[in-house]
Scaffold this motif. Structure first.
Motif, PDB file in Angstrom:
ATOM      1  N   LYS A 103       0.820  -1.213   0.000  1.00 32.35           N
ATOM      2  CA  LYS A 103       0.000   0.000   0.000  1.00 32.35           C
ATOM      3  C   LYS A 103       0.852   1.261   0.000  1.00 32.35           C
ATOM      4  O   LYS A 103       0.413   2.302  -0.475  1.00 32.35           O
ATOM      5  N   ILE A 104       2.047   1.184   0.525  1.00 33.77           N
ATOM      6  CA  ILE A 104       2.951   2.337   0.488  1.00 33.77           C
ATOM      7  C   ILE A 104       3.600   2.473  -0.880  1.00 33.77           C
ATOM      8  O   ILE A 104       3.728   3.578  -1.419  1.00 33.77           O
ATOM      9  N   TYR A 108      -1.175   2.917  -3.159  1.00 34.13           N
ATOM     10  CA  TYR A 108      -1.324   4.031  -2.215  1.00 34.13           C
ATOM     11  C   TYR A 108      -2.482   4.958  -2.577  1.00 34.13           C
ATOM     12  O   TYR A 108      -2.656   6.006  -1.965  1.00 34.13           O
ATOM     13  N   TYR A 195       2.924  -0.257   9.143  1.00 36.94           N
ATOM     14  CA  TYR A 195       3.343   0.426   7.922  1.00 36.94           C
ATOM     15  C   TYR A 195       4.827   0.792   7.938  1.00 36.94           C
ATOM     16  O   TYR A 195       5.347   1.282   6.931  1.00 36.94           O
TER      17      TYR A 195
END
Length: 208
Positions: A103-104, A108, A195
């Motif tokens: 997701k980073i 994203y 994260y």
């Protein structure tokens, strides 16, 4: 001359894979971990990071994260929308560390359906205009896992904890900080702290 690899850089900062500081004054060994932490935070503030001294628990972290993502995306989440955004995407319980990392780096941007039916792209990061991203620093964040822990210094990007720094006073073996990070990663990093992308350890003389 020793060569180091650059991990990330901008006009205001640079992150190297390793940094060795040569200290000439022998009394530098008496510097406490607390004073090292304060000095490091002052350096980050001088580079434009916002220091949030009162942000040291999960509820405060999530509240700040909401504010930063609303600012970045020019939206206002209702309480119900924010809870759903967390559950559906940002802090989805079934996510693994790999999925959080994806997701980073790749996923994203999320198409979120607001309660009134309209759909909007919600960005975790602005990778086209880096200046739009907020950089913040917190310290002594308290997290309870198998043990109660306090993390030295954490860098937030748009409210997400992405860099964790553990500091030891000069004279303490750097491996102590490395072992501490490994213990945190195994037993207490959870939720939004999953994260984290980069870990830094330093005893003032040596940094990895």
């Amino acid at each position: 001359m020793t060569q180091y690899k650059t991990i990330a850089e901008s006009n205001n900062f640079i992150v190297l894979d390793q940094y060795n500081k040569f200290v000439e004054e022998p009394n530098a060994g008496y510097q406490t971990e607390g004073s090292l932490e304060r000095e490091f935070i002052r350096d980050l503030q001088a580079q434009g990071y916002e220091y949030l001294p009162g942000l040291n628990n999960h509820d405060a972290l999530v509240k700040n994260l909401r504010a930063q993502l609303q600012r970045l995306n020019n939206v206002v989440f209702s309480d119900a929308e924010w809870r759903r955004f967390l559950e559906e995407y940002l802090d989805k319980p079934s996510d693994s560390l790999i999925e959080k990392t994806r997701k980073i780096h790749d996923d994203y941007i999320y198409d979120f359906v607001f309660d009134d039916g309209h759909i909007q792209n919600i960005y975790l990061l602005d990778k086209r205009n880096l200046a739009n991203n907020s950089l913040q620093v917190i310290n002594q964040f308290e997290q309870t896992g198998n043990y109660d822990n306090r993390y030295d210094v954490t860098i937030l990007v748009n409210g997400l904890p992405l860099v964790q720094i553990e500091l030891k006073r000069p004279g303490v073996e750097i491996n102590e900080a490395i072992n501490q990070i490994n213990r945190y990663r195994k037993f207490s990093f959870k939720g939004i702290f999953r994260y984290l992308q980069l870990f830094v350890v330093s005893n003032s003389v040596q940094t990895k």
